[in-house]
Enzyme design. Structure first.
Site, short mmCIF file in Angstrom:
data_model
loop_
_atom_site.label_atom_id
_atom_site.label_comp_id
_atom_site.label_asym_id
_atom_site.label_seq_id
_atom_site.Cartn_x
_atom_site.Cartn_y
_atom_site.Cartn_z
N HIS A 4 89.11 41.89 50.28
CA HIS A 4 90.24 42.60 49.68
C HIS A 4 89.92 44.08 49.50
CE1 HIS A 4 93.81 41.84 46.80
NE2 HIS A 4 93.82 43.10 47.18
N ASP A 18 100.08 41.70 50.13
CA ASP A 18 99.41 42.17 48.91
C ASP A 18 99.94 43.52 48.41
OD1 ASP A 18 97.44 42.05 46.81
OD2 ASP A 18 96.51 43.74 47.82
N HIS A 23 99.36 37.54 46.64
CA HIS A 23 99.27 38.33 45.41
C HIS A 23 100.29 37.69 44.47
CE1 HIS A 23 99.52 42.37 43.17
NE2 HIS A 23 100.58 41.73 42.75
N HIS A 46 92.82 37.79 43.83
CA HIS A 46 92.55 38.28 42.46
C HIS A 46 93.18 37.47 41.33
CE1 HIS A 46 96.42 40.06 43.34
NE2 HIS A 46 95.94 41.15 43.94
N ASN A 84 96.67 45.79 38.84
CA ASN A 84 97.52 44.63 39.03
C ASN A 84 96.79 43.54 39.79
OD1 ASN A 84 99.92 44.82 37.81
ND2 ASN A 84 101.13 45.32 39.63
N ASP A 117 89.14 44.14 45.56
CA ASP A 117 90.44 44.81 45.37
C ASP A 117 90.21 46.33 45.21
OD1 ASP A 117 93.13 45.29 45.19
OD2 ASP A 117 93.40 44.36 43.22
N GLY A 129 95.24 50.18 40.05
CA GLY A 129 94.15 50.02 41.02
C GLY A 129 92.89 50.73 40.61
ZN LIG Z 1 97.09 42.49 44.97
#
Ligand SMILES: [Zn+2]
Length: 444
Positions: free
Chosen positions: A73, A164, A191, A244, A290, A317, A336
């Site tokens: 990711h 995602d 997601h 995630h 997120n 992520d 993020g």
């Molecule tokens: Zn995501």
């Protein structure tokens, strides 16, 4: 700029290496061994190997030598948001973090929803410091309305598809995507976020969001989509990989589904086992992500999932954002965090797990989900044995270091771990036989 003529793509002959004095850890077990590498492949594994004339010795004393780490990711941001990250800067961060492969997320501009855009990323990634695999979008423009040409992307080697950034909101479309994916032998990454429940939320809905006066996203926004997709996976036989996961409820659902044999897998991001929603107390947008940071009970649940095998992978992520965006007020800043250079050290520092489990979660288990392992014809995550591709990560589990955002390779600075002291550090990374990181320094 990196000199791209030295890329793997142009078949530069990598030097002969002997990785000496380490403990090899792979899916077959743990043993004290040196590793000899010639022309990009492991040729010999054993104690006290001779060093042939001209071979380069890579010191691994006190270190664990594992297959290279694989990130399921990664947001590389190129094309479209090169001010935040490029494939070059992102893969340099990956290499420094011990990763020899990353799966690039498709929420670029243009999105990776066509053969042309996927080919473009592969071309841009030639000569990178890590293998760049691509996750294709499930729907055209990630708009959740009609399916992307998944067969065309699968023909280019795409094994994982995801929208995602957003979840696929329509259950009917997700079912059709799963039926299609089953025929192609590919996996859908979700997601999990129900837009109608999460709408307007900027952090976890709970005591902290009330106290701070910030709109919240309830845990159920994630959990209803996890439950829905388990049902759809069970009904279609299609594989769903949950991106995630962050709540105790999601973990419970996945644990029961797996016990039942439903073909679902799950990843956990490092920030969900190291940070809580209380981190937002100072309204610092660096803690906005997120799915959002959750209370301690959820942190404990995702840690338990990593320990008991309910979760298959730690995935970063990695989500770089340029400072001018991340410096906006909390409710306006994009979600993020950076992740590639801190993932392994956060795991060794914060998880009460043996190093063998940690590298499984970061290497061969994600490699299998991404279809990048030898069982799927790939060169990542495989056992360290003669004939294997020399994609290796050498970790010093006892080295300590302090996170300094200005020292990270990313073009962005949005790490939530500034000043955090970590135990465990990637020392060397070897990509297809080339030492791309030596003593925690990128070699190109
Ligand atoms: Zn995501």
């Amino acid at each position: 700029m990196t000199d791209r003529t030295t890329s793997r793509g142009t078949k530069t002959i990598a030097p002969e290496l002997v990785v000496r004095g380490g403990t090899v850890v792979d899916r077959t077990g743990t043993r004290r061994s040196d590793v000899r590498v010639v022309a990009g492949r492991v040729v010999e594994v054993g104690e006290d190997l001779d060093v042939p004339a001209g071979a380069r010795v890579i010191d691994a004393g006190g270190c664990v030598v594992s297959p290279g780490l694989v990130d399921l990711h990664t947001h590389l941001r190129e094309p479209g948001r090169e001010e935040a990250e490029t494939i070059e800067s992102g893969t340099r961060a990956a290499a420094l973090g011990g990763f020899t492969a990353v799966v690039a997320m498709p929420n670029t501009d243009p999105p990776l929803d066509s053969a042309e855009s996927v080919r473009n990323v592969f071309a841009l990634a030639q000569g990178s410091m890590a293998q760049v695999a691509v996750a294709g979008a499930i729907t055209v423009d990630r708009a959740g309305e009609r399916l992307a040409p998944m067969a065309e992307l699968a023909a280019l080697g795409v094994r994982l598809f995801t929208d995602d950034g957003d979840g696929v909101q329509s259950a009917g479309l997700m079912r059709r995507a799963l039926q299609y994916a089953t025929g192609l032998g590919v996996t859908l990454g979700q997601h999990c976020e129900d837009a109608s429940l999460a709408a307007g939320g900027t952090m976890h809905e709970g005591a902290w969001s009330s106290r701070l006066g910030l709109a919240g996203m309830p845990s159920e926004a994630e959990e209803v989509m996890v439950a829905r997709d388990i049902a759809l996976s069970r009904a279609t036989g299609g594989r769903v990989h949950f991106l995630h996961l962050s709540t105790a409820g999601s973990i419970d659902l996945v644990r029961r589904a797996r016990a039942e044999g439903v073909p679902v897998t799950a990843e956990i991001a490092p920030h969900h086992f190291t940070l809580t929603d209380g981190c937002a107390a100072g309204y610092d947008p660096v803690f906005k992500v997120n799915p959002p940071l959750r209370p301690q009970d959820d942190v404990d649940a995702v840690k338990a999932a990593l320990a008991d095998g309910t979760a298959d992978a730690i995935a970063t992520d990695h989500a770089p954002h340029a400072p001018e965006l991340k410096d906006l007020p909390f409710d306006l800043a994009p979600p993020g965090m950076l992740g590639l250079q801190t993932a392994l050290a956060l795991a060794t520092t914060e998880l009460d797990l043996p190093i063998e489990r940690i590298v499984a979660l970061l290497s061969w288990q994600p490699a299998a989900i991404a279809g990048l392992d030898p069982a799927h014809g790939g060169s990542q995550g495989g056992p360290v044995e003669p004939g294997a591709a020399a994609n290796l990560c050498v970790v010093d589990p006892s080295a300590t270091w302090t996170v300094d955002p200005t020292a990270l390779a990313s073009r962005s600075r949005n790490t939530p771990y500034t000043g955090r002291k970590l135990t465990g550090r990637v020392r060397h990374t070897i990509l297809a036989g080339e030492p791309v990181v030596i003593d925690a320094v990128a070699q190109r």
